[in-house]
Design an enzyme around this catalytic site. Structure first.
Site, PDB file in Angstrom:
ATOM      1  N   ASP A  18      48.927  68.646  80.037  1.00 52.41           N
ATOM      2  CA  ASP A  18      49.772  67.840  79.157  1.00 52.41           C
ATOM      3  C   ASP A  18      49.604  68.235  77.693  1.00 52.41           C
ATOM      4  O   ASP A  18      48.707  69.021  77.345  1.00 52.41           O
ATOM      5  CB  ASP A  18      49.474  66.337  79.341  1.00 52.41           C
ATOM      6  CG  ASP A  18      47.975  66.035  79.364  1.00 52.41           C
ATOM      7  OD1 ASP A  18      47.192  66.854  78.850  1.00 52.41           O
ATOM      8  OD2 ASP A  18      47.597  64.981  79.894  1.00 52.41           O
ATOM      9  N   ASN A  50      42.735  53.464  82.326  1.00 52.69           N
ATOM     10  CA  ASN A  50      43.767  52.735  83.074  1.00 52.69           C
ATOM     11  C   ASN A  50      44.147  53.467  84.375  1.00 52.69           C
ATOM     12  O   ASN A  50      45.142  53.139  84.992  1.00 52.69           O
ATOM     13  CB  ASN A  50      45.007  52.522  82.190  1.00 52.69           C
ATOM     14  CG  ASN A  50      45.653  53.835  81.760  1.00 52.69           C
ATOM     15  OD1 ASN A  50      45.279  54.910  82.235  1.00 52.69           O
ATOM     16  ND2 ASN A  50      46.633  53.764  80.869  1.00 52.69           N
ATOM     17  N   HIS A  74      45.040  56.607  84.680  1.00 55.47           N
ATOM     18  CA  HIS A  74      46.030  57.695  84.584  1.00 55.47           C
ATOM     19  C   HIS A  74      45.396  59.053  84.928  1.00 55.47           C
ATOM     20  O   HIS A  74      44.193  59.253  84.771  1.00 55.47           O
ATOM     21  CB  HIS A  74      46.738  57.716  83.224  1.00 55.47           C
ATOM     22  CG  HIS A  74      45.940  58.218  82.063  1.00 55.47           C
ATOM     23  ND1 HIS A  74      46.272  57.947  80.756  1.00 55.47           N
ATOM     24  CD2 HIS A  74      44.834  58.998  81.983  1.00 55.47           C
ATOM     25  CE1 HIS A  74      45.410  58.533  79.957  1.00 55.47           C
ATOM     26  NE2 HIS A  74      44.529  59.176  80.669  1.00 55.47           N
ATOM     27  N   GLU A  97      50.955  57.466  83.242  1.00 60.10           N
ATOM     28  CA  GLU A  97      50.445  56.134  82.933  1.00 60.10           C
ATOM     29  C   GLU A  97      50.801  55.150  84.056  1.00 60.10           C
ATOM     30  O   GLU A  97      51.712  55.417  84.852  1.00 60.10           O
ATOM     31  CB  GLU A  97      51.069  55.657  81.613  1.00 60.10           C
ATOM     32  CG  GLU A  97      50.728  56.535  80.404  1.00 60.10           C
ATOM     33  CD  GLU A  97      49.326  56.275  79.843  1.00 60.10           C
ATOM     34  OE1 GLU A  97      48.370  56.118  80.630  1.00 60.10           O
ATOM     35  OE2 GLU A  97      49.192  56.257  78.610  1.00 60.10           O
TER      36      GLU A  97
HETATM   37  P1  PGA Z   1      38.556  61.624  78.418  1.00 62.31           P
HETATM   38  O1  PGA Z   1      40.079  61.494  78.837  1.00 62.31           O
HETATM   39  O2  PGA Z   1      37.997  62.742  79.212  1.00 62.31           O
HETATM   40  O3  PGA Z   1      38.583  61.926  76.938  1.00 62.31           O
HETATM   41  O4  PGA Z   1      37.900  60.324  78.727  1.00 62.31           O
HETATM   42  C1  PGA Z   1      40.401  61.534  80.189  1.00 62.31           C
HETATM   43  C2  PGA Z   1      41.848  61.159  80.387  1.00 62.31           C
HETATM   44  O5  PGA Z   1      42.383  60.370  79.597  1.00 62.31           O
HETATM   45  O6  PGA Z   1      42.460  61.640  81.363  1.00 62.31           O
END
Ligand code: PGA
Length: 241
Positions: free
Chosen positions: A67, A136, A138, A143
């Site tokens: 992404d 959450n 995702h 999302e």
């Molecule tokens: P993070 O993000 O590794 O910075 O916790 C993971 C994500 O949001 O998929």
């Protein structure tokens, strides 16, 4: 589905890097699906070390990132283009023209999404997909929603994600509100999936993904239907299992 537990985040990184290394050694022109965020950093550090030690050769590897933010210049310090160069690409012998990150500045983002999915197919599909997980639930920037979206698409970031990512920006107002992300279909098409989670703020999402309903409210729950998925967790992320 396999779940492996480790004491520390460093060990999660070592384990993930070992699995990626096995993939690259057995198929030097592997297609890797890569993730950004804090979680995969120890994995990338371990891969860089294996490259420096002469164990890994990335010259034929191709990569596709999950992404990118929309409307953030690619050379912005918080863009995922910059992140990947800083954390991995600039330190290994992976030709930059073998790497791809979605273009969040494309004039036609829908077209960019379709082209991105097509480029993955043309490359032969993703051999091994690295994922983090949001608080959450995702994966990528898919999302919580009422449906799983198949292809690469534009996403409106939720407040929880904006707050989680605010730490990288000067202020919350600077966090982009939209991103372009691989869809769940593109992720599920990967031949092997590694989901990495570290830290107690991921414990509820991990519990929901593993024990909750398979439901787009917890997008990671769909991974349970993947034929070759490995969850690599530290003790804190596994704390509610
Ligand atoms: P993070 O993000 O590794 O910075 O916790 C993971 C994500 O949001 O998929």
């Amino acid at each position: 589905m396999q779940i492996h537990l480790y004491d520390h985040a460093e060990q999660v990184g070592q384990a993930a890097a070992t699995l990626i290394a096995a993939q690259v050694i057995s198929k030097p022109d592997s297609v890797l699906g890569l993730a950004t965020g804090s979680t995969p950093i120890p994995t990338y550090q371990a891969l860089i070390k294996m490259y420096r030690d002469g164990v890994l050769d990335f010259s034929k590897v191709r990569t596709f990132n999950l992404d990118e933010y929309c409307k953030l210049p690619i050379d912005h310090e918080c863009s995922y283009h910059s992140f990947m160069r800083e954390q991995l690409f600039d330190h290994i012998n992976l030709p930059l023209d073998h790497t791809r990150v979605p273009n969040g500045n494309a004039e036609n983002l829908q077209e960019e999404g379709a082209n991105y999915d097509m480029a993955i197919s043309r490359a032969g599909g993703i051999d091994i997909q690295v994922l983090g997980i949001g608080r959450n639930g995702h994966i990528g920037f898919n999302e919580p929603a009422n449906a799983f979206v198949y292809g690469c698409h534009v996403v409106n970031l939720t407040q929880s994600t904006i707050e989680a990512n605010r730490r990288f920006f000067d202020s919350e107002d600077d966090v982009p509100r939209q991103a372009i992300s691989l869809g769940i279909g593109s992720i599920m098409n990967a031949r092997k999936v590694l989901l990495l989670a570290t830290g107690e703020d991921k414990a509820q999402a991990i519990r929901d993904a593993i024990y909750g309903d398979i439901n787009p409210k917890t997008q990671a729950s769909i991974l349970r239907t993947h034929p070759d998925v490995i969850f690599l967790l530290d003790k804190a992320a596994a704390g509610l299992l």
